[in-house]
Design a protein around this motif. Structure first.
Motif, PDB file in Angstrom:
ATOM      1  N   ILE A 306      -6.087 -19.152 -14.717  1.00 52.79           N
ATOM      2  CA  ILE A 306      -6.620 -18.119 -13.808  1.00 52.79           C
ATOM      3  C   ILE A 306      -5.864 -18.153 -12.491  1.00 52.79           C
ATOM      4  CG2 ILE A 306      -8.636 -17.436 -12.432  1.00 52.79           C
ATOM      5  CD1 ILE A 306     -10.395 -18.234 -14.786  1.00 52.79           C
ATOM      6  N   ILE A 307      -5.636 -19.354 -11.965  1.00 46.54           N
ATOM      7  CA  ILE A 307      -4.855 -19.496 -10.732  1.00 46.54           C
ATOM      8  C   ILE A 307      -3.452 -18.923 -10.932  1.00 46.54           C
ATOM      9  CG2 ILE A 307      -3.777 -21.172  -9.168  1.00 46.54           C
ATOM     10  CD1 ILE A 307      -6.244 -22.986  -9.714  1.00 46.54           C
ATOM     11  N   ALA A 308      -2.829 -19.250 -12.068  1.00 44.98           N
ATOM     12  CA  ALA A 308      -1.479 -18.749 -12.357  1.00 44.98           C
ATOM     13  C   ALA A 308      -1.463 -17.235 -12.472  1.00 44.98           C
ATOM     14  CB  ALA A 308      -0.960 -19.382 -13.656  1.00 44.98           C
ATOM     15  N   THR A 309      -2.525 -16.657 -13.059  1.00 44.13           N
ATOM     16  CA  THR A 309      -2.589 -15.203 -13.224  1.00 44.13           C
ATOM     17  C   THR A 309      -2.712 -14.500 -11.875  1.00 44.13           C
ATOM     18  OG1 THR A 309      -3.662 -15.512 -15.377  1.00 44.13           O
ATOM     19  CG2 THR A 309      -3.805 -13.325 -14.390  1.00 44.13           C
ATOM     20  N   VAL A 310      -3.577 -15.011 -11.014  1.00 42.00           N
ATOM     21  CA  VAL A 310      -3.706 -14.445  -9.662  1.00 42.00           C
ATOM     22  C   VAL A 310      -2.378 -14.567  -8.929  1.00 42.00           C
ATOM     23  CG1 VAL A 310      -4.900 -14.599  -7.442  1.00 42.00           C
ATOM     24  CG2 VAL A 310      -6.178 -14.936  -9.572  1.00 42.00           C
ATOM     25  N   ASN A 311      -1.718 -15.706  -9.106  1.00 41.22           N
ATOM     26  CA  ASN A 311      -0.403 -15.944  -8.510  1.00 41.22           C
ATOM     27  C   ASN A 311       0.594 -14.876  -8.958  1.00 41.22           C
ATOM     28  OD1 ASN A 311       1.826 -17.123  -7.318  1.00 41.22           O
ATOM     29  ND2 ASN A 311       1.407 -19.167  -8.103  1.00 41.22           N
ATOM     30  N   ASP A 312       0.623 -14.602 -10.269  1.00 43.17           N
ATOM     31  CA  ASP A 312       1.532 -13.602 -10.821  1.00 43.17           C
ATOM     32  C   ASP A 312       1.250 -12.212 -10.259  1.00 43.17           C
ATOM     33  OD1 ASP A 312       2.814 -15.474 -12.351  1.00 43.17           O
ATOM     34  OD2 ASP A 312       1.908 -14.884 -14.253  1.00 43.17           O
ATOM     35  N   ILE A 313      -0.038 -11.841 -10.220  1.00 46.86           N
ATOM     36  CA  ILE A 313      -0.417 -10.513  -9.730  1.00 46.86           C
ATOM     37  C   ILE A 313      -0.053 -10.361  -8.264  1.00 46.86           C
ATOM     38  CG2 ILE A 313      -2.405  -9.029  -9.213  1.00 46.86           C
ATOM     39  CD1 ILE A 313      -3.695 -10.123 -11.782  1.00 46.86           C
ATOM     40  N   PHE A 314      -0.317 -11.423  -7.489  1.00 45.29           N
ATOM     41  CA  PHE A 314      -0.004 -11.367  -6.056  1.00 45.29           C
ATOM     42  C   PHE A 314       1.498 -11.185  -5.856  1.00 45.29           C
ATOM     43  CE2 PHE A 314       0.715 -12.567  -1.761  1.00 45.29           C
ATOM     44  CZ  PHE A 314      -0.467 -12.321  -1.086  1.00 45.29           C
ATOM     45  N   GLY A 315       2.297 -12.010  -6.545  1.00 50.01           N
ATOM     46  CA  GLY A 315       3.744 -11.935  -6.368  1.00 50.01           C
ATOM     47  C   GLY A 315       4.321 -10.610  -6.788  1.00 50.01           C
ATOM     48  N   ALA A 316       3.882 -10.109  -7.959  1.00 48.78           N
ATOM     49  CA  ALA A 316       4.408  -8.839  -8.463  1.00 48.78           C
ATOM     50  C   ALA A 316       3.992  -7.687  -7.569  1.00 48.78           C
ATOM     51  CB  ALA A 316       3.908  -8.608  -9.888  1.00 48.78           C
ATOM     52  N   GLY A 317       2.734  -7.707  -7.114  1.00 48.35           N
ATOM     53  CA  GLY A 317       2.241  -6.619  -6.280  1.00 48.35           C
ATOM     54  C   GLY A 317       2.812  -6.609  -4.883  1.00 48.35           C
ATOM     55  N   PHE A 318       3.317  -7.740  -4.450  1.00 41.96           N
ATOM     56  CA  PHE A 318       3.853  -7.862  -3.089  1.00 41.96           C
ATOM     57  C   PHE A 318       5.300  -7.359  -3.020  1.00 41.96           C
ATOM     58  CE2 PHE A 318       3.526 -10.977   0.756  1.00 41.96           C
ATOM     59  CZ  PHE A 318       4.107 -10.022   1.568  1.00 41.96           C
ATOM     60  N   ASP A 319       6.192  -8.058  -3.699  1.00 43.01           N
ATOM     61  CA  ASP A 319       7.618  -7.796  -3.517  1.00 43.01           C
ATOM     62  C   ASP A 319       8.054  -6.460  -4.105  1.00 43.01           C
ATOM     63  OD1 ASP A 319       9.887  -9.276  -2.299  1.00 43.01           O
ATOM     64  OD2 ASP A 319      10.806  -8.901  -4.246  1.00 43.01           O
ATOM     65  N   THR A 320       7.541  -6.108  -5.278  1.00 48.81           N
ATOM     66  CA  THR A 320       7.953  -4.869  -5.936  1.00 48.81           C
ATOM     67  C   THR A 320       7.562  -3.646  -5.124  1.00 48.81           C
ATOM     68  OG1 THR A 320       7.721  -5.920  -8.101  1.00 48.81           O
ATOM     69  CG2 THR A 320       7.762  -3.521  -8.061  1.00 48.81           C
ATOM     70  N   ILE A 321       6.306  -3.597  -4.672  1.00 50.62           N
ATOM     71  CA  ILE A 321       5.824  -2.415  -3.948  1.00 50.62           C
ATOM     72  C   ILE A 321       6.439  -2.343  -2.560  1.00 50.62           C
ATOM     73  CG2 ILE A 321       3.767  -1.278  -3.030  1.00 50.62           C
ATOM     74  CD1 ILE A 321       2.270  -2.465  -5.478  1.00 50.62           C
ATOM     75  N   THR A 322       6.638  -3.491  -1.922  1.00 49.41           N
ATOM     76  CA  THR A 322       7.339  -3.499  -0.624  1.00 49.41           C
ATOM     77  C   THR A 322       8.727  -2.892  -0.765  1.00 49.41           C
ATOM     78  OG1 THR A 322       6.147  -5.471   0.122  1.00 49.41           O
ATOM     79  CG2 THR A 322       8.223  -4.981   1.220  1.00 49.41           C
ATOM     80  N   SER A 323       9.467  -3.320  -1.787  1.00 45.83           N
ATOM     81  CA  SER A 323      10.816  -2.797  -2.009  1.00 45.83           C
ATOM     82  C   SER A 323      10.794  -1.296  -2.269  1.00 45.83           C
ATOM     83  CB  SER A 323      11.477  -3.513  -3.204  1.00 45.83           C
ATOM     84  OG  SER A 323      11.606  -4.887  -2.946  1.00 45.83           O
ATOM     85  N   ALA A 324       9.853  -0.843  -3.103  1.00 50.07           N
ATOM     86  CA  ALA A 324       9.763   0.585  -3.436  1.00 50.07           C
ATOM     87  C   ALA A 324       9.517   1.426  -2.188  1.00 50.07           C
ATOM     88  CB  ALA A 324       8.658   0.814  -4.459  1.00 50.07           C
ATOM     89  N   LEU A 325       8.608   0.988  -1.325  1.00 50.61           N
ATOM     90  CA  LEU A 325       8.287   1.765  -0.120  1.00 50.61           C
ATOM     91  C   LEU A 325       9.430   1.746   0.895  1.00 50.61           C
ATOM     92  CD1 LEU A 325       4.539   0.761   0.293  1.00 50.61           C
ATOM     93  CD2 LEU A 325       5.426   3.049  -0.265  1.00 50.61           C
ATOM     94  N   LEU A 326      10.091   0.598   1.038  1.00 40.79           N
ATOM     95  CA  LEU A 326      11.229   0.542   1.967  1.00 40.79           C
ATOM     96  C   LEU A 326      12.349   1.464   1.506  1.00 40.79           C
ATOM     97  CD1 LEU A 326      11.344  -3.289   2.764  1.00 40.79           C
ATOM     98  CD2 LEU A 326      10.732  -1.440   4.336  1.00 40.79           C
ATOM     99  N   TRP A 327      12.583   1.528   0.182  1.00 40.62           N
ATOM    100  CA  TRP A 327      13.602   2.455  -0.330  1.00 40.62           C
ATOM    101  C   TRP A 327      13.140   3.904  -0.188  1.00 40.62           C
ATOM    102  CZ3 TRP A 327      18.438   1.470  -0.737  1.00 40.62           C
ATOM    103  CH2 TRP A 327      18.890   0.200  -1.078  1.00 40.62           C
ATOM    104  N   ALA A 328      11.858   4.172  -0.400  1.00 37.25           N
ATOM    105  CA  ALA A 328      11.351   5.539  -0.256  1.00 37.25           C
ATOM    106  C   ALA A 328      11.587   6.055   1.162  1.00 37.25           C
ATOM    107  CB  ALA A 328       9.861   5.585  -0.608  1.00 37.25           C
TER     108      ALA A 328
END
Length: 510
Positions: A306-328
């Motif tokens: 469960i800890i690992a899953t939250v970790n994965d969701i946090f990491g994926a939701g952070f860097d990917t969306i930040t990059s998408a918005l900065l490029w937008a």
């Protein structure tokens, strides 16, 4: 007669054994040579370092150029590790979708083993029944939160409430920063906005922008990005993991601190958990695991998972969306005529009486086309995460042994002139038909979130978040680039590609 035959056979036995061993050796050598002959072509590697020096500073461009010489399937060496590089939409589709289970593992990278002590579903967990259960629970938890009701009548779910609140705050921050009419770099505001959404999504908690715990979390994320930006050669040259390395040290420091933070948040959630009251993704995971535990113990996750899953969701939701918005924002500044078209569409379809919502994606076709072109043209996840073969297999006639690391060149697919007309040009209109409707068959060819068994489970969440934040900015603001600074399209390398720093002023639309 019988004894004579036995004696003859016994006398011949050493010779028969030698002959059998010789034949077996010949067959093995021939088999190895055949497999070698059937191996993918590729550039000749140097000892120890492999093809590192041939890739230069822009590996995605170098590997795309190599495709012209070696084809859609070729092999390179990074350090001591052979890597099969796959290009071309149909070949990539075969790897990720049609024969996805043959390529569904992750390579044994040293850096991957550091994530969640090797329990990360995204980075390190081996493909199999346990992984499938893990993915299913993760997917259901995201769906649960997306369907969870909210107290706000103008929001459809808890997730939308979180995203809309942060999008509104971002607009106000951009206005405040522009009050003195001095151009500024908006990247820190974007990072804070996305971080607060993912904190609310993961932990049901929104932070004040000056909160020390929150700022420490953002600093730790920056450490991770820099660590990956420096390249982790220890993945490819194993002896380097035992030699002091600033990038490896930074990665370990980030992961230890971040995983301690996640573990404490999950522990707090277990203590305060109330059945059927879902505050966030952590609650959803706990609820699903409790329900499954009563039915089948094999269908649950451990506390560590469960800890690992939250970790994965946090990491994926952070860097990917930040990059998408900065490029937008980068493309909005570079091509202000597209801002005008988005402004017009929002005025016609939504107006100013209410803020954009997830459901508006089906009506704001030009805005949706613009976002898809941002994802395609920037290709800020140029290869996705590496795959690894689960069995001996063949690809385009080439033999690929079990355990082979595979890179899918998503950048090449997103810039393939046989798929995209004038692929190097930025043209949102390519996604619209003659009636101005989205061409779904084209949006499905934009490879950022992957496809098949290892496809990102949070794609819908990410697309909704990117859409609402960008549409909210465009509803209220006109973004103007600084006249003193150039927009540089060459990306900064890290966990994902990001644009180099740019500067803007936000003007309120009247």
């Amino acid at each position: 007669m019988e004894s004579a035959v036995k004696k003859t056979l016994m006398d011949m036995m050493p010779l028969l054994i030698k002959a059998s061993l010789s034949l077996l050796t010949v067959l093995l050598v021939m088999s190895m040579l055949w497999k070698k002959r059937n191996s993918p072509p590729g550039p000749w590697p140097m000892p120890i370092v492999g093809n590192f020096f041939q890739l230069g500073d822009q590996m995605h461009i170098s590997l795309t150029d190599m495709r012209h010489k070696y084809g859609d399937v070729f092999q390179i060496k990074l350090g001591l590790m052979p890597i099969v590089v796959v290009s071309g939409f149909e070949t990539v589709k075969t790897v990720l979708l049609k024969e996805g289970e043959h390529f569904a593992d992750r390579p044994n990278f040293y850096s991957f083993s550091l994530f969640s002590d090797g329990k990360s579903m995204t980075f390190s967990e081996k493909y199999g029944e346990s992984w499938k259960i893990h993915k299913k629970i993760m997917k259901n938890a995201l769906r649960t939160l997306s369907n969870e009701s909210t107290n706000l009548s103008n929001c459809s779910c808890r997730l939308e409430e979180y995203v809309c609140a942060e999008a509104s705050d971002l607009v106000q921050e951009l206005i405040d920063m522009s009050a003195e009419e001095v151009a500024f770099d908006p990247s820190s505001l974007i990072v804070i906005t996305v971080a607060n959404v993912v904190c609310a999504l993961s932990f049901g908690k929104r932070y004040d922008h000056q909160d020390k715990e929150f700022l420490t979390l953002i600093d730790l994320n920056n450490d991770l990005r820099k660590a990956f930006g420096g390249g982790l050669l220890a993945d490819f040259i194993p002896i380097l993991r035992f030699i002091p390395s600033p990038s490896l040290k930074a990665l370990k420091k980030f992961l230890q601190s971040f995983q301690s933070f996640i573990a404490q948040c999950v522990k707090d959630h277990f203590a305060s958990f109330e059945e059927n009251t879902i505050r966030d993704i952590t609650d959803a995971l706990i609820q699903l695991c409790k329900e499954r535990k009563s039915k089948d113990k094999s269908q649950q996750l451990s506390d560590e998972q469960i800890i690992a899953t939250v970790n994965d969701i946090f990491g994926a939701g952070f860097d990917t969306i930040t990059s998408a918005l900065l490029w937008a924002i980068f493309y909005l500044l570079r091509y202000p005529e597209f801002q005008d078209k988005i402004h017009k569409e929002i005025e016609e379809k939504i107006g100013c009486s209410r803020a954009p919502r997830f459901n508006d994606r089906k009506d704001l076709h030009y805005t949706e086309a613009f976002i898809n072109e941002v994802l395609r043209h920037s290709s800020f996840v140029p290869f996705g995460l590496p795959h690894c073969t689960t069995v001996d297999t063949k690809l385009n006639g080439y033999f690929i042994p079990k355990g082979t690391c595979v890179f899918t060149n998503l950048y090449q697919v997103n810039h393939d002139n046989t798929v995209w007309k004038d692929a190097d040009m930025f043209m949102p209109e390519r996604f619209l038909d003659e009636n101005g409707q989205i061409i779904k068959s084209l949006t499905e060819k934009v490879l950022i979130f992957g496809m098949g068994v290892r496809k990102c489970v949070g794609e819908d969440v990410a697309r909704n978040e990117i859409f609402v934040i960008m549409a909210t900015m465009m509803q209220r603001l006109k973004l103007v680039k600084s006249t003193k600074h150039e927009l540089d399209p060459i990306p900064v390398y890290g966990l994902t590609f990001k644009p180099k720093a740019y500067y803007l002023v936000a003007e309120i639309k009247h």
